[in-house]
Scaffold this motif. Structure first.
Motif, PDB file in Angstrom:
ATOM      1  N   SER A  85      13.079  62.345  -5.055  1.00 19.08           N
ATOM      2  CA  SER A  85      14.241  61.812  -4.349  1.00 19.08           C
ATOM      3  C   SER A  85      13.830  61.022  -3.111  1.00 19.08           C
ATOM      4  N   ASN A  86      12.922  61.572  -2.322  1.00 22.42           N
ATOM      5  CA  ASN A  86      12.507  60.896  -1.094  1.00 22.42           C
ATOM      6  C   ASN A  86      11.676  59.648  -1.371  1.00 22.42           C
ATOM      7  N   TYR A 143      10.804  53.899  -1.344  1.00 24.45           N
ATOM      8  CA  TYR A 143      10.423  52.681  -2.068  1.00 24.45           C
ATOM      9  C   TYR A 143      11.439  51.566  -1.828  1.00 24.45           C
ATOM     10  N   ASP A 144      12.703  51.901  -1.817  1.00 26.16           N
ATOM     11  CA  ASP A 144      13.736  50.891  -1.568  1.00 26.16           C
ATOM     12  C   ASP A 144      13.557  50.258  -0.187  1.00 26.16           C
ATOM     13  N   SER A 168      11.153  45.794   3.300  1.00 26.45           N
ATOM     14  CA  SER A 168      10.179  45.433   4.334  1.00 26.45           C
ATOM     15  C   SER A 168       9.210  44.369   3.835  1.00 26.45           C
ATOM     16  N   VAL A 169       8.735  44.521   2.589  1.00 31.95           N
ATOM     17  CA  VAL A 169       7.820  43.532   2.011  1.00 31.95           C
ATOM     18  C   VAL A 169       8.507  42.178   1.890  1.00 31.95           C
ATOM     19  N   LEU A 207       3.486  49.658  -0.548  1.00 29.60           N
ATOM     20  CA  LEU A 207       4.524  49.630  -1.586  1.00 29.60           C
ATOM     21  C   LEU A 207       3.928  50.016  -2.939  1.00 29.60           C
ATOM     22  N   ILE A 208       2.730  49.517  -3.222  1.00 27.76           N
ATOM     23  CA  ILE A 208       2.065  49.880  -4.478  1.00 27.76           C
ATOM     24  C   ILE A 208       1.729  51.370  -4.494  1.00 27.76           C
ATOM     25  N   GLU A 209       1.269  51.897  -3.362  1.00 22.82           N
ATOM     26  CA  GLU A 209       0.973  53.331  -3.288  1.00 22.82           C
ATOM     27  C   GLU A 209       2.232  54.170  -3.497  1.00 22.82           C
TER      28      GLU A 209
END
Length: 477
Positions: free
Chosen positions: A403-404, A409-410, A415-416, A454-456
């Motif tokens: 959930s977190n 990720y969103d 941010s990216v 973001l990939i992580e």
């Protein structure tokens, strides 16, 4: 009529029973607590992803092939399969004492006793045939069948067999637990590899971007719009990114070797799709209800079986305090001359005996073994409770993690996107002398870090759904 021999025998039997039964320690009765919370959260849905076969849960063909190979070649799994064979043979071994031990004997011997002994003097006067004394030295030829059997009065042997059989079943659950963890470990390593591939692409793209920026700064230096300091700062950023590239290449190699180790083979390329990693969608998670863990988690079932075996071990140890009844019998032929073996019934031998034995002197050793069995029973109980608690907490942690991570990720995606736009803006401002080189460098650095994070996060999302599948007990069926 009073029978002294019968009375003496009954008295001796009573003494043996009384001596063996006095002060026998009592068994500590333990009961495992199978109570778990009703839900993992607010959902009462009983649909559980652990019932899915792993081929249905992991749909990537490359990952499926890797898991298939691991299930065939993994050495840890092979070791576990041998442990199952050991436990199976132990169960067969424990069946043996329940049946009579029957052996055949065929032998020959020679005996010479002193003439001036009771046996020697008696042999000299004994004649088998007219005018012939018994041979001296005396040969002995025998052929017979002998049997021994311990009557399992106190169920000691039956309980030992049941304990061994229970441990065999426990070893099968141990194999299932290894299967579940092996599948999850291969899947997690595979997603780790995909993430590293994409991080490498991002770093290489950033290197090209930084090199372009470096060329622009060099041109501006020649036009005296910036100093050598700006050139060196951009050069340092390019070198730093190139160093990161080799760090990621090494991580890729290490992860590939980890997967090859799990697959039981020497280093070779790992087939995989190196497309858009961020486009992968984690599998939908249905956790069911906590009580399903009791049936789905192999480690819980293994701990439960180990506890059942430990309870039986205590009963076996307690039975050692009581007397044991043994019966032995023999039937065959015996003579001092081979030709006499065919003279029946003269050469026939037979025997039948029963004995009742009870421990008298070594009771402290038996007590020690009993108390150790009791302690191992308590250990097994605590291990069961710990395993059940750990299973619930693992699932709860992963559900919260999923959930977190989704929310994280969103936010990181936004941010990216913002930093990607800021790169173009900073470059335009720098070209028009409305921003200095430090702002450009910091923007590029922040964008790179944000993309790698973001990939992580995507990798962590994929690993989380793998882990919750494992923690729910999926994969071994």
């Amino acid at each position: 009529m009073f029978n002294l021999k019968r009375y003496t025998g009954m008295s001796l039997l009573g003494f043996i029973l009384a001596a063996s039964a006095c002060k026998v320690p009592s068994i500590i009765q333990v009961t495992e607590n199978k109570t778990v919370p009703g839900t993992f959260g607010n959902s009462q849905d009983t649909v559980n992803i652990s019932t899915l076969k792993w081929r249905s849960y992991f749909t990537d063909p490359n990952l499926q092939n890797l898991i298939d190979t691991a299930l065939k070649n993994n050495q840890e799994l092979a070791i576990t399969l041998q442990e199952i064979q050991i436990a199976k043979n132990e169960a067969l071994f424990r069946r043996g004492p329940l049946l009579p031990t029957v052996s055949a004997k065929l032998g020959a011997g020679l005996e010479k006793v002193g003439r001036y002994t009771s046996q020697g003097a008696g042999d000299a006067s004994t004649q088998i045939e007219e005018g012939k004394e018994m041979p001296d030295p005396l040969p002995d030829f025998v052929a017979g069948i002998y049997a021994n059997w311990e009557v399992d009065i106190w169920k000691k042997l039956h309980n030992a067999k049941k304990a061994a059989l229970t441990r065999y079943l426990s070893s099968i659950e141990g194999r299932n637990f290894v299967l579940t963890n092996l599948i999850a470990e291969v899947a997690n390593s595979y997603y780790e590899l995909l993430a590293l591939d994409n991080q490498l692409d991002i770093i290489r793209q950033n290197i090209e971007l930084q090199k372009n920026g470096l060329e622009i700064v060099k041109v501006q230096k020649e036009a005296t719009r910036v100093t050598e300091l700006a050139v060196q700062k951009f050069q340092a950023e390019v070198l730093k990114s190139q160093s990161m590239e080799f760090d990621v290449l090494q991580q890729i190699k290490a992860t590939e070797n980890k997967i090859n180790f799990l697959l039981g083979r020497y280093p070779q390329d790992i087939p995989r799709q190196k497309g858009n990693f961020l486009a992968l969608v984690p599998a939908a998670v249905k956790a069911g209800i906590p009580s399903q863990l009791l049936a789905n988690r192999p480690d819980i079932k293994q701990a439960e079986l180990d506890l059942a075996a430990a309870k039986l071990d205590v009963k076996v140890a307690r039975a050692e305090f009581y007397p044991s009844l043994g019966i032995s019998a023999g039937l065959g032929l015996q003579a001092f001359k081979p030709s006499y073996l065919t003279k029946i019934p003269e050469s026939m031998l037979y025997s039948l005996a029963g004995d009742l034995t009870a421990p008298l002197i070594n009771r402290n050793a038996i007590k020690a073994e009993f108390y150790m069995a009791n302690a191992r029973q308590l250990q097994a109980l605590y291990n069961y409770q710990r395993t059940l608690l750990n299973a619930y907490l693992e699932v709860s942690t992963q559900l919260s993690n999923i959930s977190n991570l989704e929310k994280s990720y969103d936010l990181k995606s936004k941010s990216v996107d913002a930093l990607n736009r800021s790169i173009q803006i900073s470059n335009d401002l720098f070209a028009s002398a409305r921003a200095d080189y430090l702002e450009v460098l910091m923007t590029q650095r922040d964008a790179l870090e944000s993309k790698l994070e973001l990939i992580e996060t995507k990798r962590d999302q994929l690993n989380a759904v793998v882990n919750v599948y494992r923690d729910l007990g999926g994969g071994w069926k």
